[in-house]
Each structure stands twice: as C-alpha cells, then as structure tokens.
Motif scaffolding. Structure first.
Motif, PDB file in Angstrom:
ATOM      1  N   UNK A 284       0.843  -1.203   0.000  1.00  0.00           N
ATOM      2  CA  UNK A 284       0.000   0.000   0.000  1.00  0.00           C
ATOM      3  C   UNK A 284       0.878   1.253   0.000  1.00  0.00           C
ATOM      4  N   UNK A 285       1.923   1.245   0.830  1.00  0.00           N
ATOM      5  CA  UNK A 285       2.850   2.387   0.867  1.00  0.00           C
ATOM      6  C   UNK A 285       3.496   2.584  -0.499  1.00  0.00           C
ATOM      7  N   UNK A 286       3.851   1.468  -1.150  1.00  0.00           N
ATOM      8  CA  UNK A 286       4.460   1.561  -2.474  1.00  0.00           C
ATOM      9  C   UNK A 286       3.492   2.092  -3.508  1.00  0.00           C
ATOM     10  N   UNK A 287       2.258   1.620  -3.429  1.00  0.00           N
ATOM     11  CA  UNK A 287       1.235   2.115  -4.354  1.00  0.00           C
ATOM     12  C   UNK A 287       1.067   3.626  -4.188  1.00  0.00           C
TER      13      UNK A 287
ATOM     14  N   UNK B 171     -13.101   4.719  -6.068  1.00  0.00           N
ATOM     15  CA  UNK B 171     -11.973   4.469  -6.962  1.00  0.00           C
ATOM     16  C   UNK B 171     -11.274   3.205  -6.451  1.00  0.00           C
ATOM     17  N   UNK B 172     -11.043   2.243  -7.352  1.00  0.00           N
ATOM     18  CA  UNK B 172     -10.523   0.944  -6.905  1.00  0.00           C
ATOM     19  C   UNK B 172      -9.195   0.627  -7.567  1.00  0.00           C
ATOM     20  N   UNK B 173      -8.234   0.181  -6.778  1.00  0.00           N
ATOM     21  CA  UNK B 173      -6.982  -0.359  -7.303  1.00  0.00           C
ATOM     22  C   UNK B 173      -6.831  -1.803  -6.869  1.00  0.00           C
ATOM     23  N   UNK B 174      -6.468  -2.679  -7.799  1.00  0.00           N
ATOM     24  CA  UNK B 174      -6.219  -4.077  -7.453  1.00  0.00           C
ATOM     25  C   UNK B 174      -4.718  -4.324  -7.565  1.00  0.00           C
ATOM     26  N   UNK B 175      -4.118  -4.758  -6.469  1.00  0.00           N
ATOM     27  CA  UNK B 175      -2.677  -5.002  -6.445  1.00  0.00           C
ATOM     28  C   UNK B 175      -2.427  -6.494  -6.530  1.00  0.00           C
ATOM     29  N   UNK B 176      -1.714  -6.930  -7.562  1.00  0.00           N
ATOM     30  CA  UNK B 176      -1.444  -8.355  -7.651  1.00  0.00           C
ATOM     31  C   UNK B 176      -0.863  -8.697  -8.992  1.00  0.00           C
ATOM     32  N   UNK B 177      -0.248  -9.860  -9.043  1.00  0.00           N
ATOM     33  CA  UNK B 177       0.367 -10.298 -10.282  1.00  0.00           C
ATOM     34  C   UNK B 177      -0.528 -11.339 -10.934  1.00  0.00           C
ATOM     35  N   UNK B 178      -0.596 -11.292 -12.255  1.00  0.00           N
ATOM     36  CA  UNK B 178      -1.122 -12.412 -13.022  1.00  0.00           C
ATOM     37  C   UNK B 178      -2.595 -12.685 -12.889  1.00  0.00           C
ATOM     38  N   UNK B 179      -2.922 -13.969 -13.006  1.00  0.00           N
ATOM     39  CA  UNK B 179      -4.291 -14.420 -13.207  1.00  0.00           C
ATOM     40  C   UNK B 179      -5.237 -14.024 -12.078  1.00  0.00           C
ATOM     41  N   UNK B 180      -4.798 -14.179 -10.825  1.00  0.00           N
ATOM     42  CA  UNK B 180      -5.715 -13.955  -9.716  1.00  0.00           C
ATOM     43  C   UNK B 180      -6.205 -12.508  -9.691  1.00  0.00           C
ATOM     44  N   UNK B 181      -5.278 -11.565  -9.807  1.00  0.00           N
ATOM     45  CA  UNK B 181      -5.683 -10.157  -9.794  1.00  0.00           C
ATOM     46  C   UNK B 181      -6.614  -9.854 -10.970  1.00  0.00           C
TER      47      UNK B 181
ATOM     48  N   UNK C 173      -2.309  -2.890 -10.363  1.00  0.00           N
ATOM     49  CA  UNK C 173      -0.908  -2.531 -10.128  1.00  0.00           C
ATOM     50  C   UNK C 173      -0.117  -3.805  -9.878  1.00  0.00           C
ATOM     51  N   UNK C 174       1.108  -3.850 -10.382  1.00  0.00           N
ATOM     52  CA  UNK C 174       1.930  -5.042 -10.243  1.00  0.00           C
ATOM     53  C   UNK C 174       2.432  -5.183  -8.800  1.00  0.00           C
ATOM     54  N   UNK C 175       2.262  -6.375  -8.233  1.00  0.00           N
ATOM     55  CA  UNK C 175       2.589  -6.597  -6.825  1.00  0.00           C
ATOM     56  C   UNK C 175       4.072  -6.374  -6.548  1.00  0.00           C
ATOM     57  N   UNK C 176       4.934  -6.916  -7.403  1.00  0.00           N
ATOM     58  CA  UNK C 176       6.370  -6.769  -7.159  1.00  0.00           C
ATOM     59  C   UNK C 176       6.790  -5.307  -7.232  1.00  0.00           C
ATOM     60  N   UNK C 177       6.249  -4.599  -8.211  1.00  0.00           N
ATOM     61  CA  UNK C 177       6.617  -3.183  -8.366  1.00  0.00           C
ATOM     62  C   UNK C 177       6.230  -2.380  -7.129  1.00  0.00           C
ATOM     63  N   UNK C 178       5.021  -2.609  -6.599  1.00  0.00           N
ATOM     64  CA  UNK C 178       4.606  -1.808  -5.439  1.00  0.00           C
ATOM     65  C   UNK C 178       5.330  -2.263  -4.174  1.00  0.00           C
ATOM     66  N   UNK C 179       5.659  -3.558  -4.072  1.00  0.00           N
ATOM     67  CA  UNK C 179       6.438  -4.020  -2.913  1.00  0.00           C
ATOM     68  C   UNK C 179       7.797  -3.322  -2.890  1.00  0.00           C
ATOM     69  N   UNK C 180       8.471  -3.321  -4.033  1.00  0.00           N
ATOM     70  CA  UNK C 180       9.781  -2.663  -4.108  1.00  0.00           C
ATOM     71  C   UNK C 180       9.669  -1.173  -3.837  1.00  0.00           C
ATOM     72  N   UNK C 181       8.603  -0.550  -4.370  1.00  0.00           N
ATOM     73  CA  UNK C 181       8.414   0.890  -4.139  1.00  0.00           C
ATOM     74  C   UNK C 181       8.182   1.161  -2.655  1.00  0.00           C
ATOM     75  N   UNK C 182       7.470   0.251  -1.976  1.00  0.00           N
ATOM     76  CA  UNK C 182       7.208   0.422  -0.549  1.00  0.00           C
ATOM     77  C   UNK C 182       8.472   0.244   0.273  1.00  0.00           C
ATOM     78  N   UNK C 183       9.281  -0.773  -0.057  1.00  0.00           N
ATOM     79  CA  UNK C 183      10.541  -0.986   0.653  1.00  0.00           C
ATOM     80  C   UNK C 183      11.480   0.199   0.417  1.00  0.00           C
ATOM     81  N   UNK C 184      11.454   0.725  -0.817  1.00  0.00           N
ATOM     82  CA  UNK C 184      12.286   1.889  -1.138  1.00  0.00           C
ATOM     83  C   UNK C 184      11.841   3.115  -0.343  1.00  0.00           C
ATOM     84  N   UNK C 185      10.537   3.289  -0.219  1.00  0.00           N
ATOM     85  CA  UNK C 185      10.017   4.416   0.567  1.00  0.00           C
ATOM     86  C   UNK C 185      10.474   4.297   2.020  1.00  0.00           C
ATOM     87  N   UNK C 186      10.456   3.053   2.548  1.00  0.00           N
ATOM     88  CA  UNK C 186      10.900   2.850   3.931  1.00  0.00           C
ATOM     89  C   UNK C 186      12.390   3.163   4.067  1.00  0.00           C
TER      90      UNK C 186
END
Lengths: 296, 296
Positions: free
Chosen positions: A124-127, A249-259, A276-289
């Motif tokens: 969420x922080x990454x998003x 307004x809705x955002x779905x975070x996840x990779x591939x078929x399930x999202x 939104x791609x899960x890996x991209x937002x995870x990395x963005x969140x870790x980077x923000x931290x």
C-alpha cells in the motif's frame, strides 16, 4: 560482483525474495529462496539470509529493509502492529538484534472488527509512493485477501477475507477435490458463479456442495467446477466487501491471473479497477521505507 | 454363535458397521470395521465383509441390505440414484453380483439445484417408519449436512451443505489451525456467531479470518475460536436453509454433540426441533428395506 547500497527483502510465509539496490533505487540484482518464515525457527533467519545473499555483504555491512511475515510473532523478531487509522509505513521500523543491519516494517492492526496485515502495508505504501495523493479502495487478492480504505495518505480501515486459503483447502481437502483437478477454466461459469454469491451470499455453503453434485449428475467437467468454485468464493468476498468498493476508486494489487479475476469480476459489476503489479509496489514500498530511514 | 436371518450394513466412506438381525427386527449382534468405502477398491469389498462377519454366514447364505457410499460410483457396485420427488426407499434395490446375497439401497438425486445423497435416504426412511405420516423438514448434520422436505411419505426436495467438511478443512489446513486447537468450547461465542451469519450471511468470508485476528490481538483462547468457527458455519447453513425450516415441523437426525448444536441453534431462532438418534433410524431404514424385499 554486486555491492548494493541497501538490500530490499520481501519475506513471506513461503518465500524470501531479495533485491540488491543502488542508492538511487535501481535494482542491481534479484534473488529468491524457498526459506519462507513458515519453515524457519528464530535462529534460522540470519543463516537463511546469509545463504541467499551473503556475498552482497562482502564489502562490509549493508542496511536491509524487510517486510512480511518475518515480523510475525512466530517470525524472526516481532514487529508490533501499528493500529489504523495510520500511515501504511510506520515512522519507526523494528531493528533485528545480531550481526546484520536488518529493519522490519511493522504490519497494521484494527481493533474492531479484529483484523491484521503484514506485508500488504508495504504494498500500500508503495502504491501511494507511485500514485501520490491517491485515495480510494485497494484490493490485494491472495491467501488472505485484503481490502483497504485509503485516504489522505492513511489506511483508514481494512478487512481480510480467507478466499485464497478457502479455495486451496476446499480444492485439496474436501469432496470437491474429485471435481476441480487440473487447470481447465470456463470463464462463463466463473462469471455466473460470481453473480450468484454476490446477489445471494447466503447460498455459498450449499452452492459449494452443488459443484460436486452437478459434476456427478451432469458431468460438466473440471473446467466448470474450478471456475465455479473460484467464482463462488470471489463473489462472496465481493458481496462482503461491497461497502468498501461501491462507488469508490478501486486499485487491485497483484500479479497475473488472480488479480485479473478480481478486475474482471468488478468490471462485471460496473466497478472499473486499475491493476498494479505486486512486485513493483512491494519494491516501491521498501524503497520508501529506506528513504524515510536515511532522511529521518 | 450368531445365526442371523438377515444382516444390516451401514457402509460409509470411513466406516463399515454390521448388525446380525433376527426376522422380527431384533439386533442379535453388532460389529464395526474401519474398512470404509474410501479405503477399498471394488474387489476388496467382499473380503472386507467376510473379514468382519464371515462367521455369521457359517450356516449358509444370509441376505444382506446395505446403505451408504458402498453404492457410489467409486464404491462396490453403483446403485443408480432415484430422482426426487420420490419415496426415500427405492422399490428396487441394486443387487451385487458375486458369492454373497447383498442388496444396496440407492441414494437420491435432484436435478436442479444439482444435489445427491447416499445413506441419508435410509435414515429418512427409518425416521418415517418410526414416525408414520410425519411431514416437515429433516435436518441431518454431518460432513455434508442435508435438509430434506418430507411430505406424504416422499422426499420432495433437499439441499446439502458442506458445513462439516468446511469445519474440518478450515481447522486443519488454514491459518485458523493455530487458533482452534483443543476441545475447549465457549457456548456464548457459539450462540453469538450463529446469530451473526444468520443475520448477515455475506460476512462469512471476513468473519472467518477475524477469528485468527481476534486471537492474535485480543487472545480470546481456543474455546472461543472453536465455538465461533462452528457457530459461523452453522449460522451460514441455517441462513441458507431458512426457506426449508421456517415455520415447519423440524426433526434433527444425529448422534451426540453435533446434532445438539443444531437443535440449540434452531431453538434460539424460535424453531423447536425434535432429535432422533442416527443409529436407530439407520437400523429402522435398513429393516424397512428388508421387510419391503420379503413382502414384495
């Protein structure tokens, strides 16, 4: 040879992923390991980390930022939850004692209705880092899907649903296992099933058994059964989460078929969602931290 | 030494029970075996039966009447379903070819909504043999609970619910396993949870995860968690089965604690139910089938 400025770690129950990062936020190298938190006792975390990326530390200590179940009570070191409403990223990370410089991002908790998350707060922080000033509802499908109401940079409230774990347990450990095997998928059956529990959520418990009975009596095949099981469960989740997503307004975070299933199911309810791609937002969140740590 | 006039067999997925019966319907001897249908290939049924009660056949062939999953497609010999509306006991039983005189009672099927039962039709027949001219709704709690509308000696329609199997799969194979272990039970938590999904069935998927979160955050203990899981699932079943039981005469067929939970949950909804012993009605149903055979 990789000499990162810092290391990003996504350490969940079943997996560990690490990224060697430059100070500008670029990924220098990525690695993965099956040593998820669920397989480790507290004294096994440091060895697992050194095994995966010890060579990244050859030139001296490197700060590491970790998110996920690594911070659970049964994890490496417990990172006490931040209580919502609050920013998804706690101002204070939990330091791991020992020979490595590891900080763990705390999860979020909600007192009533009781709820918890670990790892999704980082997404969420990454998003929000990638979409500044965004407000609305974020859906994070998975074993324990989350719906989070986000406003003014804070998580206002959230709800978890056992949808993914229900699908896995029903597919493997009930009479439905005879009917849902394989990878076939009938999209019409999925869409019809979503509609069914969305409009009549109380029917879920009987509709589940009906998947088996219909297979026995009418032989629809596993593609129908699998899609129907998934659709019934996602429909039930959408029914329960309706106060969250209706008119938002809705955002779905996840990779591939399930999202994509969630995006399609919401679209059928005239509720368009961006993905939104899960890996991209995870990395963005870790980077923000990490940035928060070096600027604070 | 036991020389029965006929033998009654209740052959389910996980167990086999046999009763040596006199012509007057008295039980001469009872035996059990763990060789349920789920553990046997078709050629292993006759040996399993001879192993359990071969000595009852020492004085010559004895007719045997069997009910349950023994008649499933993966069982000994498939006993084709009777389609409702119909009497619970088919006029024609399925004969097993081979050296033993075994007849299998067919299960019931319903085309729409697709549903099936095997074994419960015999219990319903037994309940009606013990309670002639009864009409109303019968609830048979279990792995796949059944609700059957019974009128004028026929099963008019029925619905199955995966409640028991859901409880088992959720308790053993999801994150809830950490919270529901043991045998503690808090009745107030059960009653509150039944009410919760009965009035708001769409909340089931999120309420399930909340059991784990409440345990983590508030430490209510496993007695609350177990009772709450059971109550949420039974409440969801009662919500979906409401068109069946509302304003009807209700009978609950089952042994012990589980049936009593249903009776208590229904009583709290001002829906009094009478309870009938599962073994007694099973035997009465098998006896009715035997009598039908010798008088037809």
């Amino acid at each position: 040879m990789t000499t990162p400025d810092w290391i990003a770690l996504d350490w969940g129950t079943t997996h560990l992923r690490g990224w060697a990062m430059s100070g500008s936020g670029a990924v220098l190298e990525e690695r993965g390991s099956a040593k998820g938190m669920g397989t480790l006792s507290p004294d096994q975390f440091e060895p697992a980390l050194r095994e995966m990326c010890g060579d990244w530390l050859d030139h001296g200590p490197v700060p590491m930022i970790a998110c996920g179940m690594v911070g659970a009570r049964q994890g490496w070191v417990e990172a006490t939850y931040s209580a919502v409403p609050c920013a998804p990223l706690a101002s204070q990370l939990t330091q791991v004692p020992g020979g490595l410089d590891v900080s763990i991002i705390p999860g979020l908790s909600q007192a009533e209705p009781a709820d918890v998350m670990r790892g999704e707060e980082t997404q969420i922080a990454g998003f929000l880092a990638l979409n500044p000033n965004w407000s609305g509802v974020l859906c994070l499908p998975g074993s324990h899907s989350k719906w989070a109401h986000v406003s003014a940079g804070e998580v206002v409230s959230f709800r978890s649903f056992m949808t993914g774990e229900l699908f896995a347990a029903l597919s493997a450990h009930t009479v439905l296992r005879h009917s849902v095997q394989g990878t076939d998928w009938k999209e019409e059956a999925f869409a019809a099933a979503v509609n069914e529990t969305l409009s009549r959520p109380e029917r879920l418990a009987s509709s589940l058994f009906s998947i088996r009975a219909a297979d026995l009596l009418h032989g629809h095949g596993s593609g129908v059964a699998r899609a129907r099981l998934s659709g019934l469960l996602i429909g039930a989740e959408l029914a329960a989460a309706k106060p969250y997503w209706l008119g938002q307004q809705i955002g779905v975070i996840g990779a591939g078929d399930l999202a994509e299933l969630y995006v399609r199911a919401l679209a059928a309810q005239a509720a368009p969602a961006t993905q939104a791609d899960a890996t991209a937002v995870t990395l963005a969140g870790l980077t923000a931290a990490w940035k928060q740590g070096i600027t604070s």
